[in-house]
Scaffold this motif. Sequence first.
Motif, PDB file in Angstrom:
ATOM      1  N   LEU A 138     103.890  25.597 -78.271  1.00 43.02           N
ATOM      2  CA  LEU A 138     102.961  26.417 -78.092  1.00 43.02           C
ATOM      3  C   LEU A 138     103.166  27.374 -77.065  1.00 43.02           C
ATOM      4  CD1 LEU A 138      99.855  27.187 -77.917  1.00 43.02           C
ATOM      5  CD2 LEU A 138      99.140  25.590 -76.361  1.00 43.02           C
ATOM      6  N   ALA A 139     103.832  26.953 -76.200  1.00 48.27           N
ATOM      7  CA  ALA A 139     104.375  27.748 -74.816  1.00 48.27           C
ATOM      8  C   ALA A 139     105.272  28.903 -75.260  1.00 48.27           C
ATOM      9  CB  ALA A 139     104.866  26.936 -73.690  1.00 48.27           C
ATOM     10  N   SER A 140     105.841  28.776 -76.184  1.00 45.11           N
ATOM     11  CA  SER A 140     106.973  29.776 -76.558  1.00 45.11           C
ATOM     12  C   SER A 140     106.189  30.436 -78.024  1.00 45.11           C
ATOM     13  CB  SER A 140     108.317  29.059 -77.197  1.00 45.11           C
ATOM     14  OG  SER A 140     107.773  28.279 -78.301  1.00 45.11           O
ATOM     15  N   ALA A 141     105.048  30.388 -78.119  1.00 42.43           N
ATOM     16  CA  ALA A 141     104.094  30.898 -79.418  1.00 42.43           C
ATOM     17  C   ALA A 141     104.152  32.460 -78.783  1.00 42.43           C
ATOM     18  CB  ALA A 141     103.089  30.399 -79.647  1.00 42.43           C
ATOM     19  N   THR A 142     104.004  33.581 -79.910  1.00 42.50           N
ATOM     20  CA  THR A 142     103.770  34.750 -79.850  1.00 42.50           C
ATOM     21  C   THR A 142     102.366  35.033 -79.858  1.00 42.50           C
ATOM     22  OG1 THR A 142     103.973  35.295 -82.348  1.00 42.50           O
ATOM     23  CG2 THR A 142     106.016  35.249 -80.785  1.00 42.50           C
ATOM     24  N   PRO A 143     101.646  36.135 -79.530  1.00 45.30           N
ATOM     25  CA  PRO A 143     100.234  36.428 -79.549  1.00 45.30           C
ATOM     26  C   PRO A 143      99.795  36.471 -80.865  1.00 45.30           C
ATOM     27  CG  PRO A 143     101.267  37.844 -77.856  1.00 45.30           C
ATOM     28  CD  PRO A 143     102.435  36.967 -78.562  1.00 45.30           C
ATOM     29  N   GLU A 144     100.746  37.073 -81.886  1.00 47.31           N
ATOM     30  CA  GLU A 144     100.367  37.172 -83.276  1.00 47.31           C
ATOM     31  C   GLU A 144     100.122  35.821 -83.934  1.00 47.31           C
ATOM     32  OE1 GLU A 144     102.347  39.104 -87.338  1.00 47.31           O
ATOM     33  OE2 GLU A 144     103.409  39.035 -85.611  1.00 47.31           O
ATOM     34  N   SER A 145     101.363  34.703 -83.576  1.00 48.04           N
ATOM     35  CA  SER A 145     101.118  33.588 -84.170  1.00 48.04           C
ATOM     36  C   SER A 145      99.987  32.807 -83.729  1.00 48.04           C
ATOM     37  CB  SER A 145     102.480  32.939 -83.851  1.00 48.04           C
ATOM     38  OG  SER A 145     102.475  32.532 -82.587  1.00 48.04           O
ATOM     39  N   LEU A 146      99.451  33.088 -82.558  1.00 50.83           N
ATOM     40  CA  LEU A 146      98.434  32.392 -81.740  1.00 50.83           C
ATOM     41  C   LEU A 146      97.155  32.754 -82.582  1.00 50.83           C
ATOM     42  CD1 LEU A 146      99.336  32.496 -78.184  1.00 50.83           C
ATOM     43  CD2 LEU A 146      98.921  30.685 -79.483  1.00 50.83           C
ATOM     44  N   THR A 147      96.968  34.046 -82.813  1.00 54.19           N
ATOM     45  CA  THR A 147      95.786  34.499 -83.668  1.00 54.19           C
ATOM     46  C   THR A 147      95.641  34.030 -85.110  1.00 54.19           C
ATOM     47  OG1 THR A 147      97.127  36.462 -84.549  1.00 54.19           O
ATOM     48  CG2 THR A 147      95.754  36.735 -82.397  1.00 54.19           C
ATOM     49  N   HIS A 148      96.630  33.505 -85.533  1.00 52.23           N
ATOM     50  CA  HIS A 148      96.446  32.610 -86.943  1.00 52.23           C
ATOM     51  C   HIS A 148      95.556  31.348 -86.757  1.00 52.23           C
ATOM     52  CE1 HIS A 148     100.377  34.631 -88.444  1.00 52.23           C
ATOM     53  NE2 HIS A 148      99.409  35.693 -88.366  1.00 52.23           N
ATOM     54  N   VAL A 149      95.325  31.082 -85.455  1.00 52.63           N
ATOM     55  CA  VAL A 149      94.377  29.852 -85.377  1.00 52.63           C
ATOM     56  C   VAL A 149      93.215  30.184 -85.323  1.00 52.63           C
ATOM     57  CG1 VAL A 149      94.152  27.943 -83.737  1.00 52.63           C
ATOM     58  CG2 VAL A 149      96.341  28.769 -83.841  1.00 52.63           C
ATOM     59  N   TYR A 150      92.320  29.392 -86.154  1.00 46.85           N
ATOM     60  CA  TYR A 150      90.871  29.778 -86.348  1.00 46.85           C
ATOM     61  C   TYR A 150      90.324  29.890 -84.913  1.00 46.85           C
ATOM     62  CZ  TYR A 150      85.897  29.987 -87.658  1.00 46.85           C
ATOM     63  OH  TYR A 150      84.635  30.484 -87.479  1.00 46.85           O
ATOM     64  N   GLY A 151      89.765  30.788 -84.479  1.00 44.27           N
ATOM     65  CA  GLY A 151      88.826  31.143 -83.338  1.00 44.27           C
ATOM     66  C   GLY A 151      89.612  31.697 -82.273  1.00 44.27           C
ATOM     67  N   ILE A 152      90.892  31.800 -82.306  1.00 47.86           N
ATOM     68  CA  ILE A 152      91.390  32.306 -81.316  1.00 47.86           C
ATOM     69  C   ILE A 152      91.807  33.977 -81.561  1.00 47.86           C
ATOM     70  CG2 ILE A 152      93.919  32.577 -80.191  1.00 47.86           C
ATOM     71  CD1 ILE A 152      92.397  29.943 -79.534  1.00 47.86           C
ATOM     72  N   GLY A 153      91.385  34.854 -80.835  1.00 49.06           N
ATOM     73  CA  GLY A 153      91.297  36.224 -80.955  1.00 49.06           C
ATOM     74  C   GLY A 153      92.304  36.895 -80.112  1.00 49.06           C
ATOM     75  N   GLU A 154      92.651  38.207 -80.075  1.00 45.26           N
ATOM     76  CA  GLU A 154      93.751  38.923 -79.681  1.00 45.26           C
ATOM     77  C   GLU A 154      93.750  38.729 -78.110  1.00 45.26           C
ATOM     78  OE1 GLU A 154      93.797  42.717 -80.954  1.00 45.26           O
ATOM     79  OE2 GLU A 154      94.189  42.490 -82.884  1.00 45.26           O
ATOM     80  N   LYS A 155      92.457  39.051 -77.477  1.00 46.49           N
ATOM     81  CA  LYS A 155      92.372  38.562 -76.250  1.00 46.49           C
ATOM     82  C   LYS A 155      92.687  37.445 -75.794  1.00 46.49           C
ATOM     83  CE  LYS A 155      91.236  40.107 -71.987  1.00 46.49           C
ATOM     84  NZ  LYS A 155      92.078  41.000 -71.221  1.00 46.49           N
ATOM     85  N   THR A 156      92.187  36.386 -76.346  1.00 45.07           N
ATOM     86  CA  THR A 156      92.642  34.970 -75.866  1.00 45.07           C
ATOM     87  C   THR A 156      94.005  34.755 -75.856  1.00 45.07           C
ATOM     88  OG1 THR A 156      90.368  34.349 -76.635  1.00 45.07           O
ATOM     89  CG2 THR A 156      92.218  32.575 -76.364  1.00 45.07           C
ATOM     90  N   ALA A 157      94.535  35.305 -77.250  1.00 45.77           N
ATOM     91  CA  ALA A 157      96.050  35.046 -77.241  1.00 45.77           C
ATOM     92  C   ALA A 157      96.785  35.674 -76.355  1.00 45.77           C
ATOM     93  CB  ALA A 157      96.316  35.562 -78.824  1.00 45.77           C
ATOM     94  N   GLU A 158      96.496  36.739 -75.850  1.00 47.74           N
ATOM     95  CA  GLU A 158      97.367  37.577 -74.931  1.00 47.74           C
ATOM     96  C   GLU A 158      97.116  36.681 -73.555  1.00 47.74           C
ATOM     97  OE1 GLU A 158      95.537  41.400 -74.537  1.00 47.74           O
ATOM     98  OE2 GLU A 158      96.304  42.153 -76.412  1.00 47.74           O
TER      99      GLU A 158
END
Length: 673
Positions: free
Chosen positions: A541-561
């Motif tokens: 998780l700590a090495s995940a990119t913002p793009e990969s984070l947004t693939h998780v349901y409920g995680i938007g761009e702002k939260t991913a950042e």
Amino acid sequence: MDRDTARERIRELKAQIELHNYEYYVLDSPRIADAAFDALMRELKSLENEFADLVTPDSPTQRVSGTPLGGFTTVRHRVPMLSLSNMFSEEDVVLFDARVRRALGRDDPVEYLTEVKMDGLAISLRYEKGLLVEGSTRGDGATGEDVTANVRTVRSIPMNLGSMRGRIPALVEIRGEMVMFRRDFEALNAARAASGDPVFANPRNAAAGTLRQLDPRVTASRPLHLVAYALGETSEDLVLPTQKSLLDWIAGVGFRVSPFVRLVRTPAEMWAVTREISATRSSLPFAADGIVFKVNEISLQRTLGQTAKEPRWASAWKFPPEEKETRLENIIVSIGRTGVATPVAVLTPVEIDGSVVARATLHNDDEVKRLGILIGDTVIVRKAGSVIPEILGPVLFARTGIEHPFIMPAVCPVCGSQLVRIEDEAATKCVNASCPAQVRERLLHWCSKDAMDIQGIGEAVVEQLVTAGLAHDVADLYDLTEEQLLRLERMGSLVARKLLVHLEESKGRGLARVLYAMGVPQVGEVGARDLAQAFGSMETLASATPESLTHVYGIGEKTAENITAFFQEEHNRTLVERLRKAGIHMEGIAAPGAHGPLTGKVFVFTGELSTMARSKAQELVRALGAETSETVSRKVTTLVAGSATGSKTARAQRLKIEILDEQQFLSLVGQGT
């Protein structure tokens, strides 16, 4: 005195004492003096001491007996203790009556019985062959706590229904509200204040706290009363035609019932009762929070039936929130765990809805300006939802000219660091991550029940740990030794060792709990769980990119950042490594229903469920392969609506999302009756 004579005399004394208790504690109309009553008790005790084998559990001498309890066991209610739907306006009353008549298919009026809704603790009393054998709290409606030892000490509760008039079924459950009368509450608080003990906030808290004492002797020392209003399980049908006759029967077997009962037939009459009782609310002998309307004819009640949570034949009109005027003495700034500076109103203490209000949150600087309040103003205060104090606005004509505006300080009131307004947000933050106020709040959040659930570490312990320099961040908690803990006030060896055990236990809570406990910005319990399931480990998780984070349901761009920025900070990476070395488990637990029958479904829950907590329902659908969300969007497939739903239901209807009531949901997941 021979044995047979003693047995008969004991029987007579028990019946006399129970009758005098009924007249004194239920009818408030004693026929004998206290000295004469005491003489009867002394005679009974003397005979029971001489003939010990004649002592029975229903004897008045056995109201307080045994040693303090180690804890409460659970009781499964054979007949669920349902809650009531709520009404807040005259329109709601009209709609309730219309629903009842429509369901019954009739145009003519329906008769309702009205009762004052007492603000206490609901309990159920089980009698077998007339003897009190069990007392339990409502709990979640399906399961409560066994408080038998404590209810036996309440003198308005008969130990043996056989000593009263009326036909008694072999098994009957009497249900009602345990309350503390205002006069008794005031006397109890005065006595506690005089002895230096903390006082109770209101009569309901006093009644609930008293009934849930582990030592029945404490319960016996405080004045509780039961006001009965319903039956639970019974072994036979009592053939009572109306709710009014049911109350009369309950009163006839020895219980206090509400003296404020009316029979009405139209919404206009119902609304007139609400105005009448609202006007005299403060003069009622007990705390009340509304008025209950029940269809009077029991055969109609059976026709109307009930949902999983509430009867369709009854509803409670709630008193409007009480509004009071008081002075805004000051506005101070509180620093939270993320550094957000929150203005807090300091008020001249005022009693609202049974408790004293001295502070109210103002959320942010923009809210202060929106309200238009000045320090020194007379302001109007109420409790939002009858719980959270809030300021509605100033009383403009009361201004004298000495009032002055609140100005958000430039520096943190705790550590003196700079306060910075966050761009495009209403929040102002302290930039010092080591600010003692932030440290305290982060430690409290880490230890909270929904996070790492570390018992024994509350506000007092955290305050001492921070002040003593023993905890600068959450990782320091796992370096604590028994010797260090013993330096704290009121910390003995046994408590210190237990605390260390709880810390050790918390290490295995899993990745989702750790993520939520760390306070990653905009990541709540649901988001933390979804991230843990998606990435499996803290390292990934700590090495995940913002793009990969947004693939998780409920995680938007702002939260991913925000998540990416959180793990890029050196301080947070160091903290994660220290927690790992301390033995904290940072791997996720695979979802057991990853390919279950609900795979592809996204559920939102709204309102209150009667059969389980919302978190339990969410776990249930996730175990069957579904995802859950806290918000209604086009991705959501199903909304489960309990009672007292709000805007989520309306939005789901607009989006044409499937809506299930509680019973339909239970059937879907295989939990239906």
